[in-house]
Scaffold this motif. Structure first.
Motif, PDB file in Angstrom:
ATOM      1  N   VAL A  97       0.838  -1.200   0.000  1.00  0.00           N
ATOM      2  CA  VAL A  97       0.000   0.000   0.000  1.00  0.00           C
ATOM      3  C   VAL A  97       0.873   1.249   0.000  1.00  0.00           C
ATOM      4  N   GLN A  98       1.935   1.233   0.789  1.00  0.00           N
ATOM      5  CA  GLN A  98       2.827   2.389   0.878  1.00  0.00           C
ATOM      6  C   GLN A  98       3.418   2.735  -0.491  1.00  0.00           C
ATOM      7  N   LEU A  99       3.809   1.724  -1.251  1.00  0.00           N
ATOM      8  CA  LEU A  99       4.415   1.977  -2.562  1.00  0.00           C
ATOM      9  C   LEU A  99       3.439   2.662  -3.500  1.00  0.00           C
ATOM     10  N   ALA A 100       2.187   2.193  -3.499  1.00  0.00           N
ATOM     11  CA  ALA A 100       1.178   2.817  -4.366  1.00  0.00           C
ATOM     12  C   ALA A 100       0.874   4.239  -3.903  1.00  0.00           C
ATOM     13  N   CYS A 101       0.818   4.440  -2.592  1.00  0.00           N
ATOM     14  CA  CYS A 101       0.565   5.788  -2.066  1.00  0.00           C
ATOM     15  C   CYS A 101       1.714   6.739  -2.397  1.00  0.00           C
ATOM     16  N   GLU A 102       2.940   6.244  -2.300  1.00  0.00           N
ATOM     17  CA  GLU A 102       4.090   7.081  -2.639  1.00  0.00           C
ATOM     18  C   GLU A 102       4.054   7.487  -4.112  1.00  0.00           C
ATOM     19  N   ALA A 103       3.701   6.531  -4.976  1.00  0.00           N
ATOM     20  CA  ALA A 103       3.611   6.839  -6.407  1.00  0.00           C
ATOM     21  C   ALA A 103       2.503   7.853  -6.666  1.00  0.00           C
ATOM     22  N   PHE A 107       3.038  11.650  -8.115  1.00  0.00           N
ATOM     23  CA  PHE A 107       2.288  12.099  -9.290  1.00  0.00           C
ATOM     24  C   PHE A 107       1.553  13.397  -8.990  1.00  0.00           C
ATOM     25  N   TRP A 108       0.885  13.452  -7.861  1.00  0.00           N
ATOM     26  CA  TRP A 108       0.022  14.585  -7.522  1.00  0.00           C
ATOM     27  C   TRP A 108       0.814  15.813  -7.097  1.00  0.00           C
ATOM     28  N   SER A 109       2.075  15.623  -6.725  1.00  0.00           N
ATOM     29  CA  SER A 109       2.887  16.760  -6.290  1.00  0.00           C
ATOM     30  C   SER A 109       3.248  17.690  -7.436  1.00  0.00           C
ATOM     31  N   PRO A 111       2.071  20.069 -10.178  1.00  0.00           N
ATOM     32  CA  PRO A 111       0.831  20.789 -10.508  1.00  0.00           C
ATOM     33  C   PRO A 111       0.297  20.504 -11.902  1.00  0.00           C
ATOM     34  N   LYS A 112       1.175  20.205 -12.852  1.00  0.00           N
ATOM     35  CA  LYS A 112       0.688  19.992 -14.212  1.00  0.00           C
ATOM     36  C   LYS A 112      -0.137  18.716 -14.340  1.00  0.00           C
ATOM     37  N   HIS A 113       0.009  17.796 -13.374  1.00  0.00           N
ATOM     38  CA  HIS A 113      -0.764  16.570 -13.417  1.00  0.00           C
ATOM     39  C   HIS A 113      -2.176  16.743 -12.871  1.00  0.00           C
ATOM     40  N   ARG A 114      -2.442  17.903 -12.289  1.00  0.00           N
ATOM     41  CA  ARG A 114      -3.737  18.105 -11.631  1.00  0.00           C
ATOM     42  C   ARG A 114      -4.798  18.684 -12.560  1.00  0.00           C
ATOM     43  N   SER A 115      -4.385  19.167 -13.712  1.00  0.00           N
ATOM     44  CA  SER A 115      -5.334  19.788 -14.627  1.00  0.00           C
ATOM     45  C   SER A 115      -6.356  18.761 -15.124  1.00  0.00           C
ATOM     46  N   GLY A 116      -7.607  19.009 -14.834  1.00  0.00           N
ATOM     47  CA  GLY A 116      -8.667  18.117 -15.284  1.00  0.00           C
ATOM     48  C   GLY A 116      -8.694  16.777 -14.594  1.00  0.00           C
ATOM     49  N   ARG A 117      -7.995  16.647 -13.476  1.00  0.00           N
ATOM     50  CA  ARG A 117      -7.909  15.360 -12.784  1.00  0.00           C
ATOM     51  C   ARG A 117      -8.345  15.497 -11.335  1.00  0.00           C
ATOM     52  N   ARG A 118      -8.902  14.431 -10.796  1.00  0.00           N
ATOM     53  CA  ARG A 118      -9.071  14.272  -9.357  1.00  0.00           C
ATOM     54  C   ARG A 118      -7.814  13.609  -8.799  1.00  0.00           C
ATOM     55  N   PRO A 120      -5.851  10.804  -7.545  1.00  0.00           N
ATOM     56  CA  PRO A 120      -6.122   9.371  -7.686  1.00  0.00           C
ATOM     57  C   PRO A 120      -6.250   8.657  -6.338  1.00  0.00           C
ATOM     58  N   LEU A 121      -6.853   7.491  -6.398  1.00  0.00           N
ATOM     59  CA  LEU A 121      -7.050   6.657  -5.221  1.00  0.00           C
ATOM     60  C   LEU A 121      -6.127   5.446  -5.270  1.00  0.00           C
ATOM     61  N   VAL A 122      -5.983   4.806  -4.126  1.00  0.00           N
ATOM     62  CA  VAL A 122      -5.228   3.554  -4.014  1.00  0.00           C
ATOM     63  C   VAL A 122      -6.175   2.471  -3.505  1.00  0.00           C
ATOM     64  N   ALA A 123      -6.241   1.364  -4.221  1.00  0.00           N
ATOM     65  CA  ALA A 123      -7.074   0.229  -3.832  1.00  0.00           C
ATOM     66  C   ALA A 123      -6.169  -0.924  -3.416  1.00  0.00           C
TER      67      ALA A 123
END
Length: 322
Positions: A97-103, A107-109, A111-118, A120-123
């Motif tokens: 879980v930690q690895l997916a959360c870190e990724a 990604f979310w850190s 700003p250019k990845h946030r345009s038009g995006r929510r 993401p979640l980790v399952a």
């Protein structure tokens, strides 16, 4: 006091389609990992965790709204066969879980990845009893294994994954209703935790053990902690019929993430046959039109498929407001 909206429900309230990731193990193998092992992708939690993290990140970059952890085959029984004790095994499950959360956070850190995006979640992946057996029985079912025995198998791992920091559980590739009910019997022990339940299916009507999928999802419909129901690791050709049958018997969001259409050889630990995911994105849009709300890929799919799916969804407005 109003109950807070779960992140998955909030996402589904805000957009018409939720893009899942694709296969983890397939992509790890494409990058040189040898997964011919009873632990499968969970082997790399020990040997190459950084490679798992990178694949998660690449799925987010490709357009996935969720990444599913490398815990599908991570069980206390499997780790014990490697000589790992209970706490060591639990640490590896939490690491998945930690690895997916870190990724996700990396990604979310940007700003250019946030345009038009929510965000993401980790399952957290909860693989079936058959995955622990490592004999392919998640594609056949297991007659004679009781619901109580299945609950006893799942409880220790759920106790770890439910508190590891994931947004929800992905209880996947379940071949039979008894296993789904065994899991839902346990969910009240973890208040606030939600899960999707997805079955492996042998054709356009039945799960892998031969039960009518429509009856299975109807049995899960009253369970409040089940956030979505559907199918995964099933041939794409069966998905339209399965969606139709599921839609008729449940009010829950429908999740589908089929494999490529190849057949898994449990003895050789390889996939055989011709894949049917040549036009994955176009098929996915038809699944969405049929009623699926959460769509991604399972074995033998990859980031290119998810990227094509997101682009197709953007082009037809499927990611817009419901």
């Amino acid at each position: 006091m109003n109950t807070p909206t779960h992140p998955l429900q909030q996402a589904l309230d805000e957009q018409g389609l939720f893009v899942l990731d694709g296969a983890l193990a397939t992509e790890l193998e494409r990058r040189g990992a040898d997964l011919k092992d009873p632990l499968w992708s969970a082997k790399l939690l020990i040997e190459q965790p950084e490679l798992i993290r990178q694949v998660h990140l690449d799925y987010f970059l490709a357009g996935a709204d969720v990444s599913t952890t490398a815990s599908y085959q991570a069980t206390f029984e499997a780790f014990a066969q490697r000589g790992l004790g209970h706490e060591e095994a639990a640490k590896l499950m939490r690491r998945s879980v930690q690895l997916a959360c870190e990724a996700r956070d990396a990604f979310w850190s940007d700003p250019k990845h946030r345009s038009g995006r929510r965000k993401p979640l980790v399952a957290a992946s909860v693989g079936p009893y058959g995955a622990m057996l490592a004999d392919g029985s998640e594609y056949r079912g297991y007659q004679g294994v009781s619901r109580a025995a299945l609950a006893a198998f799942h409880r220790p791992r759920l106790q770890v994954l439910a508190h590891a920091g994931a947004d929800l559980l992905a209880c996947e590739t379940l071949p039979c209703l008894a296993e789904a009910l065994a899991i839902t019997d346990l969910l009240p022990e973890f208040p606030g935790v939600q899960a999707w339940i997805s079955f492996s299916c042998r054709d356009g009507e039945h799960n892998s053990q031969g039960e009518a999928l429509a009856d299975c999802v109807a049995a899960l419909d009253p369970v409040p902690q089940v956030a979505a129901v559907g199918v995964n690791c099933t041939a794409p050709e069966f998905v339209p019929s399965l969606i139709e049958r599921v839609r008729a018997r449940t009010s829950k969001p429908i999740v589908v993430y089929p494999n490529s259409g190849e057949h898994y050889d449990a003895v050789g630990k390889v996939w055989r046959g011709d894949g049917q995911a040549h036009d994955f994105a176009a098929q996915a849009m038809r699944w969405h039109q049929g009623g699926a709300r959460l769509i991604g890929g399972c074995c033998r799919t990859g980031p290119d498929d998810i990227r094509a799916l997101r682009l197709a969804a953007l082009a037809c407005g499927a990611l817009g407001q419901r």
